[in-house]
Design an enzyme around this catalytic site. Sequence first.
Site, PDB file in Angstrom:
ATOM      1  N   ASN A 161       0.882  -1.166   0.000  1.00  0.00           N
ATOM      2  CA  ASN A 161       0.000   0.000   0.000  1.00  0.00           C
ATOM      3  C   ASN A 161       0.922   1.220   0.000  1.00  0.00           C
ATOM      4  OD1 ASN A 161      -1.738   2.065   0.544  1.00  0.00           O
ATOM      5  ND2 ASN A 161      -2.650   1.133   2.362  1.00  0.00           N
TER       6      ASN A 161
ATOM      7  N   LYS B 139       3.191   0.684   3.161  1.00  0.00           N
ATOM      8  CA  LYS B 139       2.783  -0.338   4.127  1.00  0.00           C
ATOM      9  C   LYS B 139       2.878  -1.672   3.421  1.00  0.00           C
ATOM     10  CE  LYS B 139      -0.414   2.592   6.626  1.00  0.00           C
ATOM     11  NZ  LYS B 139      -1.715   3.196   6.363  1.00  0.00           N
TER      12      LYS B 139
ATOM     13  N   HIS C 146     -12.920   2.913   0.275  1.00  0.00           N
ATOM     14  CA  HIS C 146     -12.971   1.817   1.266  1.00  0.00           C
ATOM     15  C   HIS C 146     -13.647   0.575   0.680  1.00  0.00           C
ATOM     16  CE1 HIS C 146     -12.995   4.763   4.962  1.00  0.00           C
ATOM     17  NE2 HIS C 146     -11.764   4.401   4.652  1.00  0.00           N
TER      18      HIS C 146
ATOM     19  N   LEU D 260     -15.424   2.347  10.228  1.00  0.00           N
ATOM     20  CA  LEU D 260     -15.148   3.517  11.064  1.00  0.00           C
ATOM     21  C   LEU D 260     -13.714   3.472  11.571  1.00  0.00           C
ATOM     22  CD1 LEU D 260     -18.442   3.260  13.194  1.00  0.00           C
ATOM     23  CD2 LEU D 260     -18.128   4.460  11.021  1.00  0.00           C
ATOM     24  N   GLY D 261     -12.817   4.086  10.813  1.00  0.00           N
ATOM     25  CA  GLY D 261     -11.411   4.178  11.234  1.00  0.00           C
ATOM     26  C   GLY D 261     -11.070   5.647  11.333  1.00  0.00           C
TER      27      GLY D 261
ATOM     28  N   GLY E  89     -10.524   7.379   8.573  1.00  0.00           N
ATOM     29  CA  GLY E  89     -11.535   7.711   7.567  1.00  0.00           C
ATOM     30  C   GLY E  89     -12.752   6.845   7.844  1.00  0.00           C
TER      31      GLY E  89
ATOM     32  N   ARG F 175     -11.587  14.888   8.779  1.00  0.00           N
ATOM     33  CA  ARG F 175     -12.375  15.344   7.615  1.00  0.00           C
ATOM     34  C   ARG F 175     -13.782  15.708   8.055  1.00  0.00           C
ATOM     35  NH1 ARG F 175     -10.986  10.161   4.536  1.00  0.00           N
ATOM     36  NH2 ARG F 175      -8.838  10.471   3.907  1.00  0.00           N
TER      37      ARG F 175
ATOM     38  N   ASP G 255      -8.643  11.476  17.587  1.00  0.00           N
ATOM     39  CA  ASP G 255      -8.619  10.081  18.002  1.00  0.00           C
ATOM     40  C   ASP G 255      -9.820   9.776  18.902  1.00  0.00           C
ATOM     41  OD1 ASP G 255      -6.327   7.753  18.385  1.00  0.00           O
ATOM     42  OD2 ASP G 255      -7.704   7.936  20.088  1.00  0.00           O
TER      43      ASP G 255
ATOM     44  N   ARG H 245     -10.619   7.306  20.788  1.00  0.00           N
ATOM     45  CA  ARG H 245     -10.370   6.811  22.145  1.00  0.00           C
ATOM     46  C   ARG H 245     -10.095   7.967  23.096  1.00  0.00           C
ATOM     47  NH1 ARG H 245      -6.358   1.914  22.356  1.00  0.00           N
ATOM     48  NH2 ARG H 245      -5.994   2.969  20.419  1.00  0.00           N
TER      49      ARG H 245
ATOM     50  N   GLY I 288     -11.146   0.646  13.347  1.00  0.00           N
ATOM     51  CA  GLY I 288     -10.695   0.826  14.738  1.00  0.00           C
ATOM     52  C   GLY I 288     -11.813   1.245  15.680  1.00  0.00           C
TER      53      GLY I 288
ATOM     54  N   GLU J 181     -14.826  -1.536  15.597  1.00  0.00           N
ATOM     55  CA  GLU J 181     -14.487  -2.812  16.230  1.00  0.00           C
ATOM     56  C   GLU J 181     -14.297  -2.697  17.733  1.00  0.00           C
ATOM     57  OE1 GLU J 181     -11.035  -4.176  13.968  1.00  0.00           O
ATOM     58  OE2 GLU J 181     -12.140  -3.703  12.134  1.00  0.00           O
TER      59      GLU J 181
ATOM     60  N   GLU K  26      -8.370  -5.621   4.872  1.00  0.00           N
ATOM     61  CA  GLU K  26      -8.229  -5.284   3.449  1.00  0.00           C
ATOM     62  C   GLU K  26      -7.041  -6.000   2.815  1.00  0.00           C
ATOM     63  OE1 GLU K  26      -9.025  -0.761   3.083  1.00  0.00           O
ATOM     64  OE2 GLU K  26      -8.919  -1.242   5.211  1.00  0.00           O
TER      65      GLU K  26
HETATM   66  P1  ADP Z   1      -7.043   3.691   9.984  1.00  0.00           P
HETATM   67  O1  ADP Z   1      -8.232   4.228   9.249  1.00  0.00           O
HETATM   68  O2  ADP Z   1      -5.895   4.624  10.011  1.00  0.00           O
HETATM   69  O3  ADP Z   1      -6.710   2.255   9.631  1.00  0.00           O
HETATM   70  P2  ADP Z   1      -8.083   2.525  12.422  1.00  0.00           P
HETATM   71  O4  ADP Z   1      -9.033   1.629  11.708  1.00  0.00           O
HETATM   72  O5  ADP Z   1      -6.963   1.900  13.168  1.00  0.00           O
HETATM   73  O6  ADP Z   1      -7.518   3.671  11.509  1.00  0.00           O
HETATM   74  O7  ADP Z   1      -8.975   3.386  13.443  1.00  0.00           O
HETATM   75  C1  ADP Z   1      -8.430   4.415  14.212  1.00  0.00           C
HETATM   76  C2  ADP Z   1      -9.513   4.940  15.131  1.00  0.00           C
HETATM   77  O8  ADP Z   1      -9.976   3.882  15.972  1.00  0.00           O
HETATM   78  C3  ADP Z   1      -9.028   6.047  16.047  1.00  0.00           C
HETATM   79  O9  ADP Z   1      -9.990   7.080  16.138  1.00  0.00           O
HETATM   80  C4  ADP Z   1      -8.915   5.322  17.383  1.00  0.00           C
HETATM   81  O10 ADP Z   1      -9.076   6.180  18.490  1.00  0.00           O
HETATM   82  C5  ADP Z   1     -10.077   4.371  17.286  1.00  0.00           C
HETATM   83  N1  ADP Z   1      -9.969   3.318  18.303  1.00  0.00           N
HETATM   84  C6  ADP Z   1      -9.075   2.311  18.377  1.00  0.00           C
HETATM   85  N2  ADP Z   1      -9.273   1.597  19.521  1.00  0.00           N
HETATM   86  C7  ADP Z   1     -10.314   2.195  20.164  1.00  0.00           C
HETATM   87  C8  ADP Z   1     -11.002   1.954  21.391  1.00  0.00           C
HETATM   88  N3  ADP Z   1     -10.654   0.953  22.201  1.00  0.00           N
HETATM   89  N4  ADP Z   1     -12.016   2.770  21.730  1.00  0.00           N
HETATM   90  C9  ADP Z   1     -12.375   3.805  20.934  1.00  0.00           C
HETATM   91  N5  ADP Z   1     -11.774   4.079  19.760  1.00  0.00           N
HETATM   92  C10 ADP Z   1     -10.766   3.299  19.388  1.00  0.00           C
END
Ligand code: ADP
Length: 411
Positions: A7, A14, A186, A217-218, A220, A249, A291, A293, A339, A342, A393
């Site tokens: 990637n 990556k 996506h 939901l990551g 992006g 965004r 972020d 979290r 992220g 899940e 992916e």
């Molecule tokens: P990317 O799109 O870069 O692959 P990810 O799928 O890893 O990103 O998602 C990142 C997001 O997931 C961030 O906002 C992160 O805070 C959130 N996240 C990861 N673990 C948790 C958690 N335990 N609780 C809440 N949000 C989380």
Amino acid sequence: MKVLVLNCGSSSVKFQLVEIGGVPAAPVGDRLLAKGLVENIGGAALLKCEAEGKPPLRESGEILEHKIAVERVLELLGRPEVGALRDRREIEAVGHRVVHGGERFKASVLMDEDVLRGIEDCFDLAPLHNPPNVKGYRAVRDLLGDVPQVAVFDTAFHQTMEPQAYLYGLPYVLYERHGIRRYGFHGTSHRFVSRRLAELMGRGPAEPGLRLITCHLGNGCSVAAIRGGRSVDTSMGFTPLEGLVMGTRSGDLDPAILLHVMRKEELGPWEVGALLNKHSGLLGISGLSNDMRSLLEAEAGGNERARLAVDVFCYRLKKYIAAYVGALGGIDGLAFAGGIGENAPKIRERSLAGLAALGLELDAERNGAARGTDAEIGTGASKARVFVVPTNEELLIARDTFEIVSARRPS
Ligand code: ADP
């Protein structure tokens, strides 16, 4: 077959090395041998690698271009302390994540000069993303000779959308002249998650009439509405900026805001692009972080702007889910991935709150316990089944590559 998945971004590469056994109709034993990334290409780069059963590796050094980054990755995979390859000739195929395939690429393809021209034709549509994919292809050709390379497009899965879903309310001539339409992104994740969701529901992935919604939901974020295994609508649009509120965004907004803000703040097009892509979304509303979290922690500590950001995020997602139930004429299954999807039960709960009338009901206990693995989180009474489905992916890119490369071999 050992497949290298690449990637290539504007300043990063990556990678994953995946071993796939069996035959295309029944691949067996997908095994992740190593994964990692090279970041900050063009300067003092950082290289990270994790291999099966080995301690993680981190190195820094100057890496000026993508070809050198790929060379370093190959060298790393062959080191005894990584132990993923004895010889780089063990790599039988390379799969590339390519962001934009425009209207031409509706599925993954074996790359050749003609396909490369097609990817180059999409440079205008994805000026930051498609050029490094081409660099990645050329780097592999220089370093691994004629090992087959496959392009897996982020947009391809959504090419099944009909004009009613992909056209904007703009003069049609803009579509004809400049390809202004919804493409969606996506796609690899939505394809992976929807197939897995169907499987977990005990249904066939392409079962006619099966109505699924997948929420990726990551950093992006996007939602897709899928009927009979085909994408019928998705929240990202001409670019990945449209739709849900994301880490940085904005997602949907009234386009007149742009004109107003450009005038008031004296911003040019590049600055306004940065505003919408890098300084908006969760970060922009909270003024704290992109972020999720961190925002959930801040909210629990009483931070009002963090609460607002999370509320706007969940409300927007809820509206999209409800709209897509309408677009599909009902819903059989919904999955959360990425992220946030899940790992954040609170976000899942807040996004589905009030949607019981549409057939979506969460079981509080199951939802609270589900993190990072496949899990059903709906109640027994929920008309539609609700799951957490971790996305992968890279695995789908490896499988597509395996299938395409195996199919062209004489049996
Ligand atoms: P990317 O799109 O870069 O692959 P990810 O799928 O890893 O990103 O998602 C990142 C997001 O997931 C961030 O906002 C992160 O805070 C959130 N996240 C990861 N673990 C948790 C958690 N335990 N609780 C809440 N949000 C989380």
